[in-house]
Design a protein around this motif. Structure first.
Motif, PDB file in Angstrom:
ATOM      1  N   UNK A 166       0.832  -1.201   0.000  1.00 22.38           N
ATOM      2  CA  UNK A 166       0.000   0.000   0.000  1.00 22.38           C
ATOM      3  C   UNK A 166       0.869   1.255   0.000  1.00 22.38           C
ATOM      4  N   UNK A 167       1.894   1.279   0.857  1.00 27.35           N
ATOM      5  CA  UNK A 167       2.778   2.443   0.901  1.00 27.35           C
ATOM      6  C   UNK A 167       3.544   2.604  -0.413  1.00 27.35           C
ATOM      7  N   UNK A 168       3.944   1.479  -1.011  1.00 25.55           N
ATOM      8  CA  UNK A 168       4.641   1.547  -2.295  1.00 25.55           C
ATOM      9  C   UNK A 168       3.738   2.126  -3.380  1.00 25.55           C
ATOM     10  N   UNK A 169       2.458   1.763  -3.339  1.00 28.73           N
ATOM     11  CA  UNK A 169       1.520   2.281  -4.329  1.00 28.73           C
ATOM     12  C   UNK A 169       1.211   3.755  -4.089  1.00 28.73           C
ATOM     13  N   UNK A 170       1.042   4.149  -2.846  1.00 30.42           N
ATOM     14  CA  UNK A 170       0.800   5.568  -2.572  1.00 30.42           C
ATOM     15  C   UNK A 170       2.020   6.397  -2.983  1.00 30.42           C
TER      16      UNK A 170
END
Length: 293
Positions: A166-170
């Protein structure tokens, strides 16, 4: 009026205050956008817990004084906070669930807006919305707060490597806005906050913003009461270092429990009533079934 309809109408009426040009979820057919179905960011942003995370992210973000000062100098959100909320929601939802051309258009619009936000603080420190550092701060505080709200209030929260993803996508969103070296995992975010803590300050301007964000908003009594409850739940989501900087101490040992109980009631109420039309349209665009939380 049916209670569900009333909740749905009230929610979307609030967010209808403002939309970025080009926000839509139906075309081109088949285009999954930057992330697509099954991605952690579609899952996290597809729940009303994100509303709590969004407000908590604004509170946390206010601790970076140059970013706060720049926002105050180039925004009218203190006069029209609902409109600012509408624009923020429009951007995050559009980039998350919109097609690739829509995401590119929205990030291009924000980059153009950012070029006008620059200057010097009274103490001589520069600020610029095009600065990679400032973009990272804004993105990380929002992603961190959304994830924190997700873990606490989603009935089936992600964990482990899914949260890292999720953090990588954000981070992709921050990179589209011009940032480099964006934290891309839970460990990266913790290291980032450890690096940033000595730079965070609580000035008079910061306290004014915090006071505003935690105050009642809206023209009718129900909206003002709801916004007050929302702000208290969002405050409880702040990490300990932010609470310590702001001097937020529970008045009673039961205060955090009361805030979390209110958070569960808030999210369950919205899940009961809100119909996520943009998310359903995005699923329809790529031909995948949509199952609400």
């Amino acid at each position: 009026m049916n209670p569900r309809t009333a909740i749905d109408d009230a929610y979307w009426a609030m967010l209808a205050a403002a939309h970025l040009p080009g926000e839509q979820y139906t075309e081109p057919v088949g285009d999954p956008g930057l992330f697509g179905p099954g991605s952690p960011i579609w899952y996290v942003h597809g729940d009303v817990s994100g509303v709590l995370g969004g407000v908590s992210g604004l509170l946390l973000g206010a601790l970076n004084e140059p970013v706060t000062h720049g926002t105050n100098q180039h925004s009218n959100y203190l006069q029209d906070p609902i409109k600012r909320l509408g624009f923020t929601s429009s951007f995050v939802m559009g980039v998350t669930y919109g097609s690739t051309p829509v995401a590119e258009k929205l990030t291009g619009t924000i980059r153009a807006m950012h070029k006008r936000v620059h200057g010097t603080m009274p103490d001589g420190r520069p600020y610029s919305a095009t600065s990679s550092d400032d973009i990272i701060w804004t993105g990380v505080t929002q992603a961190y707060s959304a994830a924190r709200a997700h873990v606490r209030y989603h009935p089936k929260p992600l964990g482990g490597s899914d949260l890292d993803q999720y953090f990588a996508e954000y981070a992709v969103i921050s990179e589209k806005l011009g940032a480099t070296g964006v934290p891309k995992s839970r460990a990266d975010v913790e290291d980032y906050f450890a690096m940033m803590r000595p730079r965070l300050t609580v000035s008079e301007e910061t306290l004014e913003v915090i006071k505003f964000l935690r105050g009642p908003v809206g023209g009718d009594a129900a909206t003002r009461i709801s916004s007050k409850v929302l702000s208290r739940v969002a405050t409880d989501l702040l990490p300990d270092f932010a609470k310590n900087l702001l001097g937020f101490r529970p008045r009673l040992p039961t205060t955090p429990l009361a805030a979390r109980a209110a958070g569960h009631v808030f999210t369950r109420t919205l899940r009961y009533g809100v119909v996520w039309r943009p998310i359903k349209e995005a699923h329809d665009r790529v031909g995948t079934p949509y199952t609400p939380v």
